[in-house]
Design a protein around this motif. Sequence first.
Motif, mmCIF file in Angstrom:
data_model
loop_
_atom_site.group_PDB
_atom_site.id
_atom_site.type_symbol
_atom_site.label_atom_id
_atom_site.label_comp_id
_atom_site.label_asym_id
_atom_site.label_seq_id
_atom_site.Cartn_x
_atom_site.Cartn_y
_atom_site.Cartn_z
ATOM 1 N N LYS A 182 -101.056 16.453 42.051
ATOM 2 C CA LYS A 182 -99.904 16.602 42.950
ATOM 3 C C LYS A 182 -98.886 17.584 42.387
ATOM 4 C CE LYS A 182 -96.381 13.982 45.445
ATOM 5 N NZ LYS A 182 -95.790 12.643 45.712
ATOM 6 N N ALA A 183 -98.592 17.458 41.091
ATOM 7 C CA ALA A 183 -97.580 18.321 40.466
ATOM 8 C C ALA A 183 -98.005 19.788 40.496
ATOM 9 C CB ALA A 183 -97.332 17.872 39.026
ATOM 10 N N LYS A 184 -99.272 20.046 40.165
ATOM 11 C CA LYS A 184 -99.741 21.436 40.158
ATOM 12 C C LYS A 184 -99.798 22.008 41.570
ATOM 13 C CE LYS A 184 -102.081 21.839 35.778
ATOM 14 N NZ LYS A 184 -103.146 22.551 35.083
ATOM 15 N N GLY A 185 -100.168 21.163 42.530
ATOM 16 C CA GLY A 185 -100.192 21.622 43.918
ATOM 17 C C GLY A 185 -98.808 21.967 44.425
ATOM 18 N N THR A 186 -97.845 21.130 44.114
ATOM 19 C CA THR A 186 -96.464 21.374 44.539
ATOM 20 C C THR A 186 -95.927 22.657 43.926
ATOM 21 O OG1 THR A 186 -96.067 18.999 44.763
ATOM 22 C CG2 THR A 186 -94.130 20.415 44.548
ATOM 23 N N ARG A 187 -96.210 22.861 42.640
ATOM 24 C CA ARG A 187 -95.736 24.056 41.943
ATOM 25 C C ARG A 187 -96.393 25.311 42.510
ATOM 26 N NH1 ARG A 187 -96.391 22.291 36.917
ATOM 27 N NH2 ARG A 187 -98.350 23.364 36.469
ATOM 28 N N ALA A 188 -97.689 25.219 42.810
ATOM 29 C CA ALA A 188 -98.404 26.390 43.323
ATOM 30 C C ALA A 188 -97.882 26.819 44.690
ATOM 31 C CB ALA A 188 -99.900 26.091 43.395
ATOM 32 N N LYS A 189 -97.525 25.856 45.536
ATOM 33 C CA LYS A 189 -97.059 26.189 46.884
ATOM 34 C C LYS A 189 -95.742 26.958 46.869
ATOM 35 C CE LYS A 189 -97.377 23.764 50.613
ATOM 36 N NZ LYS A 189 -98.257 24.631 51.444
ATOM 37 N N VAL A 190 -94.969 26.806 45.808
ATOM 38 C CA VAL A 190 -93.719 27.562 45.690
ATOM 39 C C VAL A 190 -94.026 29.057 45.571
ATOM 40 C CG1 VAL A 190 -91.700 27.975 44.223
ATOM 41 C CG2 VAL A 190 -92.461 25.635 44.675
ATOM 42 N N ASN A 191 -95.049 29.378 44.796
ATOM 43 C CA ASN A 191 -95.411 30.789 44.570
ATOM 44 C C ASN A 191 -96.342 31.350 45.638
ATOM 45 O OD1 ASN A 191 -93.976 31.195 42.109
ATOM 46 N ND2 ASN A 191 -95.542 30.034 41.017
ATOM 47 N N TRP A 192 -97.204 30.491 46.173
ATOM 48 C CA TRP A 192 -98.175 30.928 47.187
ATOM 49 C C TRP A 192 -98.117 29.944 48.364
ATOM 50 C CZ3 TRP A 192 -99.332 30.434 41.970
ATOM 51 C CH2 TRP A 192 -99.492 31.639 41.265
ATOM 52 N N PRO A 193 -97.173 30.147 49.277
ATOM 53 C CA PRO A 193 -97.007 29.200 50.388
ATOM 54 C C PRO A 193 -98.235 29.111 51.298
ATOM 55 C CG PRO A 193 -95.622 31.168 50.683
ATOM 56 C CD PRO A 193 -96.167 31.225 49.304
ATOM 57 N N GLU A 194 -99.167 30.036 51.134
ATOM 58 C CA GLU A 194 -100.404 30.006 51.934
ATOM 59 C C GLU A 194 -101.298 28.826 51.558
ATOM 60 O OE1 GLU A 194 -99.046 34.261 51.232
ATOM 61 O OE2 GLU A 194 -99.421 32.505 49.974
ATOM 62 N N ILE A 195 -101.013 28.188 50.436
ATOM 63 C CA ILE A 195 -101.883 27.137 49.896
ATOM 64 C C ILE A 195 -101.782 25.851 50.706
ATOM 65 C CG2 ILE A 195 -102.049 25.528 47.935
ATOM 66 C CD1 ILE A 195 -101.572 27.918 46.110
ATOM 67 N N THR A 196 -102.922 25.179 50.827
ATOM 68 C CA THR A 196 -102.980 23.823 51.344
ATOM 69 C C THR A 196 -103.366 22.899 50.199
ATOM 70 O OG1 THR A 196 -103.682 24.543 53.539
ATOM 71 C CG2 THR A 196 -104.153 22.266 52.959
ATOM 72 N N VAL A 197 -102.636 21.806 50.027
ATOM 73 C CA VAL A 197 -102.943 20.825 48.993
ATOM 74 C C VAL A 197 -103.584 19.622 49.654
ATOM 75 C CG1 VAL A 197 -102.056 19.386 47.129
ATOM 76 C CG2 VAL A 197 -100.999 21.616 47.576
ATOM 77 N N VAL A 198 -104.839 19.361 49.318
ATOM 78 C CA VAL A 198 -105.539 18.189 49.867
ATOM 79 C C VAL A 198 -105.045 16.953 49.116
ATOM 80 C CG1 VAL A 198 -107.791 17.116 50.220
ATOM 81 C CG2 VAL A 198 -107.560 19.616 50.372
ATOM 82 N N PRO A 199 -104.562 15.922 49.823
ATOM 83 C CA PRO A 199 -104.037 14.730 49.155
ATOM 84 C C PRO A 199 -105.113 14.024 48.315
ATOM 85 C CG PRO A 199 -103.449 14.722 51.482
ATOM 86 C CD PRO A 199 -104.454 15.821 51.286
ATOM 87 N N TRP A 200 -104.661 13.338 47.281
ATOM 88 C CA TRP A 200 -105.562 12.603 46.412
ATOM 89 C C TRP A 200 -106.262 11.502 47.188
ATOM 90 C CZ3 TRP A 200 -106.819 13.654 41.390
ATOM 91 C CH2 TRP A 200 -107.589 12.699 40.699
#
Length: 200
Positions: A182-200
């Motif tokens: 979750k933490a890495k996904g949240t951080r990545a979306k700040v830099n690359w808003p194109e990202i989708t984070v699949v929930p755990w």
Amino acid sequence: MDHLRYSGLAFEAQRTAFFKIVAADPLLAETLSRVRALDLPDWLVVSGALYNSVWNHLTGKPPGYGIKDIDLFYFDDTDLSYEAEDAVIQRAAKHFEGLTLPVEVRNQARVHLWYETRFGNAYPTLSSSAEALSYFASKTHAVGVRFDAAGQFDLVAPFGLDDIFSFRITPNRALDNRRTHKAKGTRAKVNWPEITVVPW
């Protein structure tokens, strides 16, 4: 710019695109060249410096954007002492002087000795650097590159490359790494808003 142009392609096509992007990135090219000269046993450059560089390339961001360090794994089970690993870390620090990003060096043969104290969960005893990728919190992050004996790129990607090229961060439930995912996904979306984070 079509940032998803490699999403869903066959693995071979994605691997070709991946290697082309890595080879063209000046930071990665310099790092891999220096790592090869360091000549550590069973080494792999892994994770963020690789997939973040792909995302930068596909979204038109400059090389190095959003990358905080370069992760370098090696595997040496002949001496599992902290002192032996620290000696390698100190040698590597001198070797990588002048690079724009720090290189974090870790002996994967030792991870099971300290992981539970730091993260609260047991960790398996590994038999190679490549095996470590199977336990990353997110399948997307499980990617490594090294040179083979012929000097060609060798790819380690136990879950393939489609998550990277689809800008999708997918959980890997091999260990209970929910918080890290979750933490890495949240951080990545700040830099690359194109990202989708699949929930755990």
